[in-house]
Design a protein around this motif. Structure first.
Motif, PDB file in Angstrom:
ATOM      1  N   VAL A  51      -7.924   6.876   2.173  1.00  0.00           N
ATOM      2  CA  VAL A  51      -8.210   5.356   2.941  1.00  0.00           C
ATOM      3  C   VAL A  51      -6.723   4.623   3.048  1.00  0.00           C
ATOM      4  CG1 VAL A  51      -8.652   4.225   0.729  1.00  0.00           C
ATOM      5  CG2 VAL A  51      -9.700   3.427   2.996  1.00  0.00           C
ATOM      6  N   VAL A  52      -6.776   3.846   4.268  1.00  0.00           N
ATOM      7  CA  VAL A  52      -5.498   3.002   4.659  1.00  0.00           C
ATOM      8  C   VAL A  52      -6.059   1.694   4.663  1.00  0.00           C
ATOM      9  CG1 VAL A  52      -3.804   2.697   6.161  1.00  0.00           C
ATOM     10  CG2 VAL A  52      -4.510   4.988   6.019  1.00  0.00           C
ATOM     11  N   LEU A  53      -5.183   0.946   3.947  1.00  0.00           N
ATOM     12  CA  LEU A  53      -5.415  -0.479   4.080  1.00  0.00           C
ATOM     13  C   LEU A  53      -3.955  -1.351   4.609  1.00  0.00           C
ATOM     14  CD1 LEU A  53      -6.914  -1.561   0.582  1.00  0.00           C
ATOM     15  CD2 LEU A  53      -8.171  -1.279   2.903  1.00  0.00           C
ATOM     16  N   ILE A  54      -4.318  -1.910   5.663  1.00  0.00           N
ATOM     17  CA  ILE A  54      -3.047  -2.485   6.253  1.00  0.00           C
ATOM     18  C   ILE A  54      -3.062  -4.163   6.099  1.00  0.00           C
ATOM     19  CG2 ILE A  54      -2.864  -0.846   7.984  1.00  0.00           C
ATOM     20  CD1 ILE A  54      -4.026  -2.769  10.047  1.00  0.00           C
ATOM     21  N   GLY A  55      -1.790  -4.582   5.912  1.00  0.00           N
ATOM     22  CA  GLY A  55      -1.651  -6.050   5.866  1.00  0.00           C
ATOM     23  C   GLY A  55      -2.111  -6.742   6.889  1.00  0.00           C
ATOM     24  N   PRO A  56      -2.576  -7.945   6.688  1.00  0.00           N
ATOM     25  CA  PRO A  56      -3.074  -8.991   7.640  1.00  0.00           C
ATOM     26  C   PRO A  56      -2.174  -8.994   8.671  1.00  0.00           C
ATOM     27  CG  PRO A  56      -3.615  -9.810   5.528  1.00  0.00           C
ATOM     28  CD  PRO A  56      -2.719  -8.499   5.374  1.00  0.00           C
ATOM     29  N   GLN A  57      -0.819  -8.979   8.583  1.00  0.00           N
ATOM     30  CA  GLN A  57      -0.022  -9.300   9.762  1.00  0.00           C
ATOM     31  C   GLN A  57       0.044  -7.878  10.734  1.00  0.00           C
ATOM     32  OE1 GLN A  57       0.570  -8.443   6.649  1.00  0.00           O
ATOM     33  NE2 GLN A  57       2.428  -7.328   6.444  1.00  0.00           N
ATOM     34  N   ALA A  96     -11.033  -0.762  -1.153  1.00  0.00           N
ATOM     35  CA  ALA A  96     -10.656   0.790  -0.891  1.00  0.00           C
ATOM     36  C   ALA A  96     -11.749   1.617  -1.437  1.00  0.00           C
ATOM     37  CB  ALA A  96      -9.370   1.064  -1.404  1.00  0.00           C
ATOM     38  N   LEU A  97     -12.334   1.351  -2.564  1.00  0.00           N
ATOM     39  CA  LEU A  97     -13.282   2.213  -2.925  1.00  0.00           C
ATOM     40  C   LEU A  97     -14.633   2.030  -2.190  1.00  0.00           C
ATOM     41  CD1 LEU A  97     -13.272   1.618  -6.927  1.00  0.00           C
ATOM     42  CD2 LEU A  97     -12.282   3.531  -5.622  1.00  0.00           C
ATOM     43  N   SER A  98     -14.981   0.968  -1.825  1.00  0.00           N
ATOM     44  CA  SER A  98     -15.927   0.713  -0.868  1.00  0.00           C
ATOM     45  C   SER A  98     -15.809   1.419   0.389  1.00  0.00           C
ATOM     46  CB  SER A  98     -16.212  -0.872  -0.439  1.00  0.00           C
ATOM     47  OG  SER A  98     -17.245  -0.990   0.281  1.00  0.00           O
ATOM     48  N   LEU A  99     -14.646   1.379   0.974  1.00  0.00           N
ATOM     49  CA  LEU A  99     -14.340   2.251   2.357  1.00  0.00           C
ATOM     50  C   LEU A  99     -14.792   3.734   2.088  1.00  0.00           C
ATOM     51  CD1 LEU A  99     -11.340   0.132   3.789  1.00  0.00           C
ATOM     52  CD2 LEU A  99     -13.649   0.008   4.652  1.00  0.00           C
ATOM     53  N   MET A 100     -14.158   4.142   1.008  1.00  0.00           N
ATOM     54  CA  MET A 100     -14.475   5.540   0.714  1.00  0.00           C
ATOM     55  C   MET A 100     -15.631   5.850   0.629  1.00  0.00           C
ATOM     56  SD  MET A 100     -10.958   6.857  -1.531  1.00  0.00           S
ATOM     57  CE  MET A 100     -10.586   5.161  -2.465  1.00  0.00           C
ATOM     58  N   GLU A 101     -16.316   5.035  -0.114  1.00  0.00           N
ATOM     59  CA  GLU A 101     -17.997   5.516  -0.384  1.00  0.00           C
ATOM     60  C   GLU A 101     -18.708   5.450   1.180  1.00  0.00           C
ATOM     61  OE1 GLU A 101     -18.928   2.527  -3.158  1.00  0.00           O
ATOM     62  OE2 GLU A 101     -17.858   3.579  -4.675  1.00  0.00           O
ATOM     63  N   ASN A 102     -18.395   4.478   1.844  1.00  0.00           N
ATOM     64  CA  ASN A 102     -18.853   4.181   3.210  1.00  0.00           C
ATOM     65  C   ASN A 102     -18.672   5.259   4.309  1.00  0.00           C
ATOM     66  OD1 ASN A 102     -20.806   2.388   2.108  1.00  0.00           O
ATOM     67  ND2 ASN A 102     -19.086   0.546   2.299  1.00  0.00           N
ATOM     68  N   LYS A 103     -17.659   6.074   3.988  1.00  0.00           N
ATOM     69  CA  LYS A 103     -17.275   6.835   5.348  1.00  0.00           C
ATOM     70  C   LYS A 103     -18.188   7.975   5.524  1.00  0.00           C
ATOM     71  CE  LYS A 103     -13.626   9.775   3.224  1.00  0.00           C
ATOM     72  NZ  LYS A 103     -12.674  10.348   3.179  1.00  0.00           N
TER      73      LYS A 103
END
Length: 103
Positions: A51-57, A96-103
């Motif tokens: 999973v990839v999380l990007i900064g708001p900017q 991040a965990l939530s995104l991995m579970e929902n893919k």
């Protein structure tokens, strides 16, 4: 092992968040590789991530990064603004965990 990539403009502003996320993951007994890169290394780094999380900017790059990540079945999302601003490792890790579970 969970592999979480954080990306921001230079990779510096997410460094503290990475440290806090790693500490939280250890505290709950999870094995996780969490690292940060700058915007210029994000596309290359996503090949090694779950999973990839990007900064708001960097939210303007979400769609572009997601297109690169789709064939690899990787989700890209913007780090929750409150978690980012407060360097809340628990909240960012759970995102991040939530995104991995929902893919």
């Amino acid at each position: 092992m969970k592999r979480i990539l954080l990306a921001c403009s230079s990779g510096m502003s997410t460094s503290l968040l990475v440290t806090k996320m790693q500490a939280y993951a250890r505290s709950i007994g999870d094995e996780a590789e969490i690292w940060a890169v700058g915007q210029d290394k994000a596309k290359e780094g996503l090949k090694s991530a779950d999973v990839v999380l990007i900064g708001p900017q960097m939210s303007f790059l979400k769609e572009e990064l997601q297109k690169e990540a789709e064939p690899l079945q990787i989700t890209v999302d913007v780090i929750d603004m409150m978690a980012y601003g407060m360097a809340d490792g628990k909240r960012a890790y759970e995102q991040a965990l939530s995104l991995m579970e929902n893919k």
